[in-house]
Scaffold this active site. Structure first.
Site, PDB file in Angstrom:
ATOM      1  N   SER A 138      42.981  45.022  33.228  1.00  0.00           N
ATOM      2  CA  SER A 138      43.345  43.788  33.874  1.00  0.00           C
ATOM      3  C   SER A 138      44.360  44.156  35.168  1.00  0.00           C
ATOM      4  CB  SER A 138      44.366  42.739  33.352  1.00  0.00           C
ATOM      5  OG  SER A 138      43.767  42.232  31.903  1.00  0.00           O
ATOM      6  N   SER A 163      38.584  40.995  31.546  1.00  0.00           N
ATOM      7  CA  SER A 163      39.776  41.336  32.460  1.00  0.00           C
ATOM      8  C   SER A 163      40.443  40.222  32.923  1.00  0.00           C
ATOM      9  CB  SER A 163      38.781  42.213  33.573  1.00  0.00           C
ATOM     10  OG  SER A 163      39.894  42.397  34.658  1.00  0.00           O
ATOM     11  N   ASP A 169      42.306  39.206  35.777  1.00  0.00           N
ATOM     12  CA  ASP A 169      42.559  39.553  37.372  1.00  0.00           C
ATOM     13  C   ASP A 169      42.970  38.212  38.177  1.00  0.00           C
ATOM     14  OD1 ASP A 169      41.162  41.926  37.028  1.00  0.00           O
ATOM     15  OD2 ASP A 169      39.329  40.609  36.880  1.00  0.00           O
TER      16      ASP A 169
END
Length: 330
Positions: free
Chosen positions: A220, A258, A260
């Site tokens: 991340s 992830s 983000d």
């Protein structure tokens, strides 16, 4: 043409912005090591609850456990320090930040309503014994009280202590760019918490490819954008979206698992909590002003370099079970 860097090449080049860290690092026994921390970003040194700043946010991929983004989406304002930590510590960091704000503002929860606290996180469990929940509310308060306006410490510090990026030591990175349009000059700064990417994803040709990727998750990143340009929340959301281009330049492709996430704020046009007037008027850049394109470029360049700096300034770190993550060959 690349834009000029700020004097410190740091998010604190945006006047008034402060950054503080609290780093925890302790080897408890052969198996357990605390390797984590908290980072605080203050949009200005005054009372944030009574002088809110305009903000926007953008979720590129939503595998994250943040707090406070819903109200940014709804109202376009930040009224607390922006806090960064590890995945299982969002709760205590939020509690500590609330405690700090309650002490600063006697009216919160009574005459002045409630409070929206922002906390972002990345998973540092490869190096840190995260299940021990070492982060306590007091550590969040320390990070806030440690905040300074000079060049921020980078690398394996604060929330970045246990992070891994492209198979090498990641963490906190920052950079800034200067935008000049007509007679006006604006600054854009970025601070990241990097914890993403496999070693064979990296576009840095100097990186040796690792046979084994230490990240057991997709990783991340949290990206914080600050500017003194007079923008309002919709425009700041547009700024936040451009972090994806800077992130993509380094080799990320926003994996399924992830988180983000980007938050952008402006120190111009603060919003008073209490006002007698029923109208609030601000001056903001037009979207078709030439400066907007340069501001977008500044976000992309500063995000890319902040990620590189998170690797550049980190040091080889030994974590739980003797796991070692090396400094990137930059």
């Amino acid at each position: 043409m690349p834009l000029q860097k700020g004097s410190e090449n740091c998010i604190t080049d945006v006047s008034g912005v402060l950054v503080g860290h609290k780093t925890l690092y302790e080897k408890l026994n052969d198996d357990e090591t605390i390797c984590t921390g908290v980072t605080a970003i203050l949009p200005h040194p005054r009372n944030l609850f009574y002088e809110k700043v305009r903000a926007g946010c953008h979720v590129i991929n939503g595998y994250g456990k943040t707090s406070g983004l819903v109200q940014i989406e709804e109202l376009g304002l930040i009224e607390s320090p922006i806090m960064l930590t590890n995945t299982l510590s969002v709760g205590p960091v939020m509690e500590g930040t609330v405690t700090y704000m309650l002490k600063q503002n006697k009216e919160i929860g009574d005459a002045a309503g409630t409070l929206n606290v922002l906390v972002g996180e990345c998973n540092d469990s490869y190096l840190s014994s995260m299940r021990l929940q070492a982060i306590k509310p007091a550590h969040a308060i320390e990070a806030i009280e440690n905040a300074k306006g000079r060049s921020a410490e980078q690398g394996a510090v604060g929330a970045g202590k246990g992070m891994v990026c492209f198979g090498y030591k990641g963490g906190i990175g920052t950079a800034s760019r200067i935008v000049t349009s007509a007679d006006e000059k604006y600054t854009v700064g970025c601070l990241v918490l990097s914890n993403f990417g496999k070693s064979d994803d990296a576009l840095f040709t100097s990186f040796p490819k690792k046979k084994k990727n230490p990240n057991n998750t997709d990783g991340s990143i949290i990206m914080i954008i600050a500017t003194d340009a007079p923008l309002y929340d919709r425009q700041l959301k547009r700024m936040a979206k451009r972090t994806a281009a800077g992130l993509g330049r380094t080799g990320s492709h926003f994996d399924n698992g992830s988180g983000d996430i980007a938050i952008a704020f402006s120190t111009a046009n603060t919003y008073p909590h209490n006002a007698n007037a029923h109208l609030h008027t601000i001056a903001a850049l037009r979207d078709d002003n030439q400066a907007m394109n340069q501001l977008f470029q500044a976000v992309v360049e500063a995000t890319e370099e902040a990620i590189i700096n998170s690797l550049k300034y980190a040091e080889t770190t030994i974590g739980q079970r003797g796991r070692t993550i090396e400094k990137a060959p930059l």
